[in-house]
Design a protein around this motif. Structure first.
Motif, PDB file in Angstrom:
ATOM      1  N   GLY A  44     -13.634  -2.808  -1.548  1.00  0.00           N
ATOM      2  CA  GLY A  44     -12.889  -1.934  -0.652  1.00  0.00           C
ATOM      3  C   GLY A  44     -11.529  -1.635  -1.247  1.00  0.00           C
ATOM      4  N   ASN A  46      -8.082   0.690  -2.079  1.00  0.00           N
ATOM      5  CA  ASN A  46      -7.807   2.067  -2.500  1.00  0.00           C
ATOM      6  C   ASN A  46      -8.333   2.425  -3.889  1.00  0.00           C
ATOM      7  N   THR A  47      -8.335   1.446  -4.797  1.00  0.00           N
ATOM      8  CA  THR A  47      -8.663   1.775  -6.194  1.00  0.00           C
ATOM      9  C   THR A  47     -10.040   2.413  -6.368  1.00  0.00           C
ATOM     10  N   PRO A  48     -11.080   1.867  -5.726  1.00  0.00           N
ATOM     11  CA  PRO A  48     -12.414   2.394  -6.031  1.00  0.00           C
ATOM     12  C   PRO A  48     -12.725   3.749  -5.406  1.00  0.00           C
ATOM     13  N   MET A 149      -8.769  -6.248  -7.334  1.00  0.00           N
ATOM     14  CA  MET A 149      -7.900  -7.419  -7.328  1.00  0.00           C
ATOM     15  C   MET A 149      -6.556  -7.024  -6.721  1.00  0.00           C
TER      16      MET A 149
HETATM   17  C1  6PG Z   1     -10.238  -5.055   0.363  1.00  0.00           C
HETATM   18  C2  6PG Z   1     -10.766  -5.263  -1.028  1.00  0.00           C
HETATM   19  C3  6PG Z   1      -9.758  -6.041  -1.802  1.00  0.00           C
HETATM   20  C4  6PG Z   1      -9.176  -5.056  -2.791  1.00  0.00           C
HETATM   21  C5  6PG Z   1      -7.833  -5.516  -3.288  1.00  0.00           C
HETATM   22  C6  6PG Z   1      -7.201  -4.436  -4.159  1.00  0.00           C
HETATM   23  O1  6PG Z   1     -11.015  -5.086   1.316  1.00  0.00           O
HETATM   24  O2  6PG Z   1      -9.025  -4.791   0.441  1.00  0.00           O
HETATM   25  O3  6PG Z   1     -12.009  -5.618  -1.151  1.00  0.00           O
HETATM   26  O4  6PG Z   1     -10.223  -7.175  -2.439  1.00  0.00           O
HETATM   27  O5  6PG Z   1     -10.079  -4.892  -3.874  1.00  0.00           O
HETATM   28  O6  6PG Z   1      -7.024  -5.760  -2.145  1.00  0.00           O
HETATM   29  O7  6PG Z   1      -6.959  -3.329  -3.323  1.00  0.00           O
HETATM   30  P1  6PG Z   1      -6.391  -1.956  -3.928  1.00  0.00           P
HETATM   31  O8  6PG Z   1      -7.519  -1.386  -4.757  1.00  0.00           O
HETATM   32  O9  6PG Z   1      -6.088  -1.118  -2.716  1.00  0.00           O
HETATM   33  O10 6PG Z   1      -5.182  -2.316  -4.763  1.00  0.00           O
END
Ligand code: 6PG
Length: 247
Positions: A44, A46-48, A149
């Motif tokens: 989840g 923002n990055t993906p 991460m």
């Molecule tokens: C979530 C994600 C979480 C996410 C990291 C990085 O539910 O928030 O699974 O593990 O990968 O918080 O988040 P960003 O991509 O937004 O920096």
């Protein structure tokens, strides 16, 4: 443990396209081998999101038999599926609504249940897909587990110092009190049960922590992730550091 390889791209846009292309090629290749189905675990945050949007483009999504692709999440916020913070909602709007994936192949965390019950139900869903309650070495649950991460080194919803990091029996756990909203997260053995674990990390603010995590710093949840198969970090230059610092 050897350092996981990394692929570094000039900027986030280049990383997004490379990751979407890599995922498409990987899934198309696996499906061409005639496997009956494959499972993806998605991150989840923002990055993906732009990666999912790029994957949803006809030139990529059109190469894939979505009837044989199953989607899970590495973690979820315990909010309604139409809530702005829902990982399910982000994935549905960025990818799932644009591809012909059967509803039965989309395994959302049932966030309408209280967190502990949601984790139990999600675990049952995972085990039903896998075909049993015990992960078998050599038979990973996921073909690809795409992880992000946080700047504190968390991954999925496993946060530094959390008791959830020590869970090795349950496949999914409720994580409460670590963030404003309760979470459901896969546990480390399940995150590792993948033919390939991919960390997708961008931004200078994550550079130092990403380097520590790649060196398996166990004070960082991301540093404790391993893979049944192989692991790869896909990063932009900002997160990876200068080329002459290749490590
Ligand atoms: C979530 C994600 C979480 C996410 C990291 C990085 O539910 O928030 O699974 O593990 O990968 O918080 O988040 P960003 O991509 O937004 O920096």
């Amino acid at each position: 443990m050897p350092l996981a390889p990394r692929r570094v791209y000039a900027d986030k846009q280049a990383l997004v396209i490379a990751c979407a292309d890599w995922l498409t090629d990987r899934l198309a290749s696996r499906l061409s081998q005639g496997v009956p189905r494959i499972a993806l675990a998605l991150s989840g945050g923002n990055t993906p999101r732009p990666v999912f949007e790029a994957l949803a483009s006809p030139v990529r999504a059109g190469r894939l038999d979505w009837s044989r692709i199953h989607v899970f999440w590495g973690d979820e916020r315990c909010v309604p599926h139409d809530h702005p913070d829902s990982n399910y909602r982000m994935t549905r709007t960025a990818l799932l609504d644009a591809v012909p994936i059967p509803a039965a192949n989309v395994h959302a965390v049932p966030t309408d249940l209280p967190p502990a019950q949601a984790a139990r139900a999600y675990q049952q869903r995972l085990q039903a897909y896998y075909g049993g309650p015990h992960l078998v070495p050599g038979r990973p649950l996921f073909d690809v587990n795409l992880l992000g991460m946080g700047a504190d080194g968390h991954t999925a919803s496993l946060f530094p110092g959390s008791a959830a990091l020590e869970e090795t029996h349950d496949w999914a756990v409720a994580v409460e009190g670590e963030r404003p909203e309760p979470r459901v997260s896969l546990t480390l053995p399940v995150l590792a049960s993948a033919a390939t674990v991919v960390f997708l990390v961008t931004g200078e603010e994550k550079r130092e922590v990403a380097l520590r995590a790649r060196h398996h710093d166990r004070s960082l949840p991301a540093g404790r992730v391993w893979a049944e198969g192989d692991m790869m970090w896909m990063m932009d230059r900002a997160a990876a550091g200068a080329a002459d610092e290749e490590k």
